[in-house]
Design an enzyme around this catalytic site. Structure first.
Site, mmCIF file in Angstrom:
data_model
loop_
_atom_site.group_PDB
_atom_site.id
_atom_site.type_symbol
_atom_site.label_atom_id
_atom_site.label_comp_id
_atom_site.label_asym_id
_atom_site.label_seq_id
_atom_site.Cartn_x
_atom_site.Cartn_y
_atom_site.Cartn_z
ATOM 1 N N ASP A 5 0.826 -1.198 0.000
ATOM 2 C CA ASP A 5 0.000 0.000 0.000
ATOM 3 C C ASP A 5 0.867 1.256 0.000
ATOM 4 O O ASP A 5 0.579 2.235 -0.699
ATOM 5 C CB ASP A 5 -0.915 0.018 1.230
ATOM 6 C CG ASP A 5 -2.185 -0.787 1.023
ATOM 7 O OD1 ASP A 5 -2.684 -0.829 -0.106
ATOM 8 O OD2 ASP A 5 -2.687 -1.360 2.005
ATOM 9 N N VAL A 6 1.920 1.241 0.798
ATOM 10 C CA VAL A 6 2.799 2.405 0.889
ATOM 11 C C VAL A 6 3.505 2.644 -0.443
ATOM 12 O O VAL A 6 3.583 3.783 -0.934
ATOM 13 C CB VAL A 6 3.821 2.222 2.027
ATOM 14 C CG1 VAL A 6 4.855 3.334 2.007
ATOM 15 C CG2 VAL A 6 3.106 2.187 3.373
#
Length: 374
Positions: free
Chosen positions: A161-162
């Site tokens: 996600d990051v």
């Protein structure tokens, strides 16, 4: 710059918070009564809410809109038509069904930069639910994470996600730069699987370039030795010798200079080949004293080394180096209500940015709707 944030959970909100940290006005659209899923993801909770939500939603305004209601949907469209950037992570096609797809909006807002974030893209993977943990599994990251003879592990943070958030931010900034020349925006798509595979770097290229499928190796590096945890008298020390000169200095500090001249260990390629012979010899020497003593000696001669720290110790270490890893965030009255990890870029000369706390659900609904209606 105005950003309409129709995203939730992590990748989208982190991308829009990054834009907010850089000075954009970000209006976050949330479901009435519930809001972003991560508002309820806890414990842990701070005095003001779920720390998960707070980690990626500072410097934003929260407005509650029910997109199943015609009036609220019209206001959402008005927000999108005023925006420079729109970020969404609905299921592929979901925004279009609401009349908020790129084509519909670009007809009236041709300068709009429209970023869509999904798990597996908008083609054959459109129907697949995209969660970081699943992508770490199917994308190959878990297959190279963990001990060689143990179970596969996910990373300790939602790393995919990051990474996807950072890819989205890069794409948005590039599209905004292009708009200065063309006057037109664009639609860009990012997905978790592609962002993960783009970040596999040397591990993916080992397969594509040499036909070698990487496997789990614990804390060992597939192409560099030593580049791992080594046991000292009181516990492990991370040691990273990226070249032969560093290895020679390591051998000298350990009182084993002859290792650097041994044909099995004289070059990195040789050390990779003879890894199982070298590591016990290093740990035998390291057993003489503590990790902290060895760290000081090794760093003193330019050999990268450090302890396995907890997150709090890591933040303290960054502070000791003058890196200013955190910021204080304030509520609407200017009172400090918490501390967060700051945006990692330092600017010289700097520019003034906001440090407002993550918003309460619907905190700005009244003021934003008043603005949209006029």
């Amino acid at each position: 710059m105005l950003v309409a944030d129709f995203s939730r959970v992590l990748a989208g909100p982190l991308a829009t918070m990054t834009l907010a940290d850089l000075g954009a006005r970000v209006i976050k659209v949330e479901r009435p009564g519930a809001g972003d899923d991560t508002r309820s993801w806890g414990p842990p909770f701070s005095a003001t809410g779920a720390t998960y939500f707070e980690s990626v939603n500072r410097n934003k305004e929260s407005v509650c809109l029910d997109l199943s209601d015609g009036g609220d949907l019209a206001l959402a469209r008005e927000l999108a038509l005023r925006a420079d950037v729109l970020v969404e992570n609905f299921k592929p096609g979901g925004m279009a069904k609401l009349g908020l797809g790129y084509e519909e909006l670009a007809a009236d807002n041709p300068g709009l930069v429209y970023a869509s974030i999904s798990g597996f893209g908008s083609a054959q993977g459109a129907a697949l639910p995209g969660y970081d943990f699943i992508v770490q599994a199917v994308g190959g990251l878990m297959s190279i994470t963990g001990d060689a003879d143990g179970s596969p592990y996910k990373a300790g943070v939602a790393l995919v996600d990051v990474l996807t958030a950072k890819d989205a931010t890069i794409g948005i900034l590039a599209a905004l730069q292009a708009r200065t020349a063309t006057g037109r925006g664009t639609r860009l798509e990012v997905n978790l699987l592609s962002s993960l595979q783009g970040a596999l770097a040397n591990q993916a290229q080992a397969y594509l370039g040499a036909g070698k499928v990487p496997q789990r190796m614990g804390n060992e590096h597939p192409s560099i030795v030593p580049y791992q945890l080594l046991e000292c008298a009181d516990g492990p020390l991370a040691v990273a010798c990226g070249n032969d000169g560093q290895f020679r200095r390591l051998a000298e500090v350990l009182g084993r200079p002859e290792l650097a001249d041994d044909e099995r260990f004289a070059t990195n390629s040789a050390r990779v080949k003879h890894r199982t012979e070298l590591i016990p010899l290093l740990e035998q020497a390291l057993a003489a004293t503590s990790a902290s003593v060895w760290q000081d000696k090794l760093v003193g001669v330019g050999v990268p080394a450090g302890p396995v720290a907890t997150i709090d110790a890591g933040i303290d270490y960054a502070e000791s180096l003058g890196l200013e890893p955190t910021i204080n965030v304030q509520d609407a009255s200017g009172e400090t209500v918490g501390r967060q990890v700051r945006h990692p870029i330092t600017w010289s000369p700097g520019f003034e940015t906001r440090t407002s706390a993550p918003p309460a659900l619907g905190e700005h609904t009244e003021s934003v709707l008043e603005w949209l209606r006029h």
